[in-house]
Design an enzyme around this catalytic site. Structure first.
Site, PDB file in Angstrom:
ATOM      1  N   ASP A 299      38.901  39.736  45.142  1.00 36.88           N
ATOM      2  CA  ASP A 299      39.882  40.308  44.238  1.00 36.88           C
ATOM      3  C   ASP A 299      39.378  41.732  43.965  1.00 36.88           C
ATOM      4  O   ASP A 299      38.248  42.085  44.314  1.00 36.88           O
ATOM      5  CB  ASP A 299      39.971  39.472  42.953  1.00 36.88           C
ATOM      6  CG  ASP A 299      41.304  39.644  42.241  1.00 36.88           C
ATOM      7  OD1 ASP A 299      42.035  40.607  42.553  1.00 36.88           O
ATOM      8  OD2 ASP A 299      41.621  38.816  41.362  1.00 36.88           O
ATOM      9  N   ALA A 300      40.193  42.567  43.345  1.00 34.86           N
ATOM     10  CA  ALA A 300      39.835  43.979  43.179  1.00 34.86           C
ATOM     11  C   ALA A 300      38.483  44.131  42.493  1.00 34.86           C
ATOM     12  O   ALA A 300      38.246  43.543  41.445  1.00 34.86           O
ATOM     13  CB  ALA A 300      40.917  44.689  42.375  1.00 34.86           C
TER      14      ALA A 300
END
Length: 602
Positions: A299-300
């Protein structure tokens, strides 16, 4: 160990391999750096960034709504991105990725592309329609993305929403049933990938029972191992067995029962490894136990669940050491000077390989997974730009797609209560309807939807939960023949509200977020005395426990999308579906996909 690329004859150097393992965001870019934070949306690729993509053999990019303004602009940007990649030494095409889940999370403009009412509304149709809507929505989302030149979708979300207070997943989840989530998730993966879009299911090993948003903090799931395997992991396991997706996205969440080992954070303190950095979770469980052979993407990495605790370089090294293939948004590139950070990051990663923090063979195998996936989906076959534009205009948001969007919105509407035959509403000529909504835009959307379907002229008034005059609200409720109240829980962000300031005219009555539920309760109590009232849960239906008992009829829509066309409000599919049910023009056939604790009987 250099590896052979399927796309070019040259073997990839270590630097090229590392470049392939980075996925950059180009959300904003300012050609002239300044002391201000750069907030200029990137809509075409500047030469400095094009050269960086070529020079570092960057593996992919992620697009945000700032990058996607209209069909022609998106196609041109994606062509520019792929042209930059084709000039790299490896010639490897880019993963061009996006979060186009549908519902709350849709990056393409809603008035242009079809965005649907989201996963929980699909879940509400499951008892009657099975995986029909999961399949059909994925087919349309994939077709629309594909003609724009986008090739990876971070969807579906296969988190099992078990926590009524989950601030970030809630209606992005299909259901609280792991088996139903797996069935609908697998149907979407199959349909995305059949239509040329790489599906990235998320957020492994599960974000469904958290009450912290990993964008703003680091959640911890205290489930036992048995519960984790039976609930959180179950959809991932079933989907991998049924139709293994091209990608899986990690969760920035601590799972002490899966891995309680620690690492040192930026403050020199020991902390339990987030799943994204846990070798036990990412390699031992996902690769070895669940036998997942595809590409794993973080995820980011700029989310607070990671960036509060680790420097960008530390974060990428820890992630790669855990066995993850791609670091998503590892550093912020907003100005030409920031490209130096990319240079420094890649140099640091090369050093980490030399000092054996990272294993050279693992990096090579990881890159092989990335290049194989690019080859499998033929990402180098770019359409002719002129044909692409004509094709995209014909496909995106077309009549058939909008019809399915409306069909899903209506099929999902769920009736929880209908005392005294309140529904359908008995609306003779000149009846007055008082609408209570989270903001004036939603009041207008509800009014517009009812007016469009009513054969009678009606009058309307509105109380916005962002702020209203209590005296005026009382008068309106007393004069109304019906009160329709809507609530969206958890609170919306400014982006979802639309950034409109309801209070410009009357700042005296501004209500902060904490006061809004109390205000809604007071208005519902007022209405309950002598006005028939309908309560509509516009997002996660758990709020029915708090507000439902004040109303004669209760509905859930799981969505409140509003389409804006040329700056005029256009009532979105959820409001139109609600109006049809309110006026008796269609039955409410959806069923709750989650459990709502018993409300008090009043």
């Amino acid at each position: 160990m250099p590896i052979k690329s399927s796309f070019a004859d040259s073997a990839l150097s270590l630097k090229q391999q590392l470049g392939q393992k980075l996925m950059l965001d180009l959300r904003y870019f300012c050609q002239q750096g300044s002391s201000q934070r750069c907030r200029t949306p990137l809509t075409e690729l500047p030469d400095t960034l094009a050269k960086a993509i070529s020079r570092y053999d960057i593996g992919g990019v992620i697009l945000f709504s700032e990058n996607t303004q209209n069909i022609e602009q998106i196609i041109n940007l994606n062509q520019q991105l792929q042209q930059a990649a084709s000039k790299s030494k490896s010639g490897l095409p880019l993963f061009i990725s996006i979060d186009q889940e549908g519902g709350r999370v849709a990056r393409l403009p809603r008035d242009v592309a079809t965005s649907f009412t989201g996963n929980m509304s699909i879940g509400a149709t499951y008892p009657e329609h099975g995986t029909y809507f999961a399949t059909q929505t994925a087919n349309i989302l994939a077709t629309e993305l594909s003609v724009l030149g986008i090739n990876v979708n971070y969807a579906p979300t296969v988190d099992v929403n078990m926590n009524p207070d989950n601030p970030v997943i809630n209606v992005r989840s299909f259901s609280e049933s792991p088996d139903e989530v797996a069935a609908m998730g697998a149907a979407q993966v199959i349909e995305f990938e059949k239509n040329g879009i790489i599906s990235a299911i998320k957020h492994f090993p599960g974000h469904g029972d958290t009450n912290v948003d990993s964008h703003t903090g680091l959640p911890k799931v205290m489930h036992s191992k048995e519960v984790i395997y039976a609930q959180d992991l179950a959809p991932f396991k079933q989907i991998i067995e049924q139709h293994s997706p091209g990608m899986i996205m990690t969760a920035h969440i601590q799972y002490p029962e899966l891995d309680s080992s620690t690492l040192t954070n930026v403050d020199g303190k020991q902390m339990i490894k987030p799943a994204t950095m846990s070798r036990k979770i990412m390699t031992d469980i996902l690769r070895d136990e669940l036998n997942y052979q595809g590409v794993v993407v973080t995820d980011a990495l700029d989310m607070a669940g990671i960036s509060h605790f680790f420097s960008p370089t530390q974060a990428v090294v820890n992630t790669f050491a855990a066995g993850v293939d791609i670091a998503l948004m590892p550093i912020e590139i907003r100005t030409p000077e920031d490209i130096n950070k990319l240079d420094a990051l890649i140099d640091s990663l090369v050093s980490a390989v030399k000092t054996k923090q990272l294993d050279a063979d693992e990096i090579a195998h990881s890159t092989q997974r990335i290049t194989s996936l690019k080859h499998q989906f033929k990402l180098n076959a770019l359409p002719n730009p002129i044909n692409a534009l004509a094709n995209a205009k014909h496909i995106i948001g077309n009549k058939a797609h909008r019809e399915l969007e409306a069909y899903l919105a209506l099929a999902a509407i769920t009736q929880i209560r209908n005392n005294n035959n309140t529904l359908p509403l008995k609306l003779g000529a000149d009846k007055h309807i008082h609408i209570i909504m989270p903001d004036t835009r939603k009041c207008k959307a509800m009014q517009q939807a009812i007016s469009a379907l009513s054969s009678q002229p009606l009058s309307f008034s509105c109380s916005s939960l962002q702020g209203f005059d209590p005296g005026e609200a009382r008068r309106n409720i007393n004069q109304a023949s019906i009160v329709i109240a809507g609530n969206a829980t958890p609170n919306q962000s400014a982006v979802e509200i639309g950034g409109m300031d309801d209070l410009a005219d009357n700042p005296n009555f501004a209500l902060n977020n904490a006061e809004q539920p109390k205000a809604l309760e007071s208005l519902l109590k007022m209405a309950k005395q002598h006005t028939p009232t309908v309560f509509i849960s516009l997002r996660a239906p758990y709020d029915i426990a708090q507000f439902g008992h004040y109303a004669d009829a209760v509905l859930a829509s799981y969505a409140y999308n509003i389409d804006v066309d040329k700056n005029e409000l256009v009532s979105g599919p959820a409001f139109t579906a609600l109006a049809k049910v309110l006026l008796g023009q269609a039955p409410a056939k959806g069923q709750l996909p989650v459990t709502i604790k018993q409300s008090k009987s009043h």
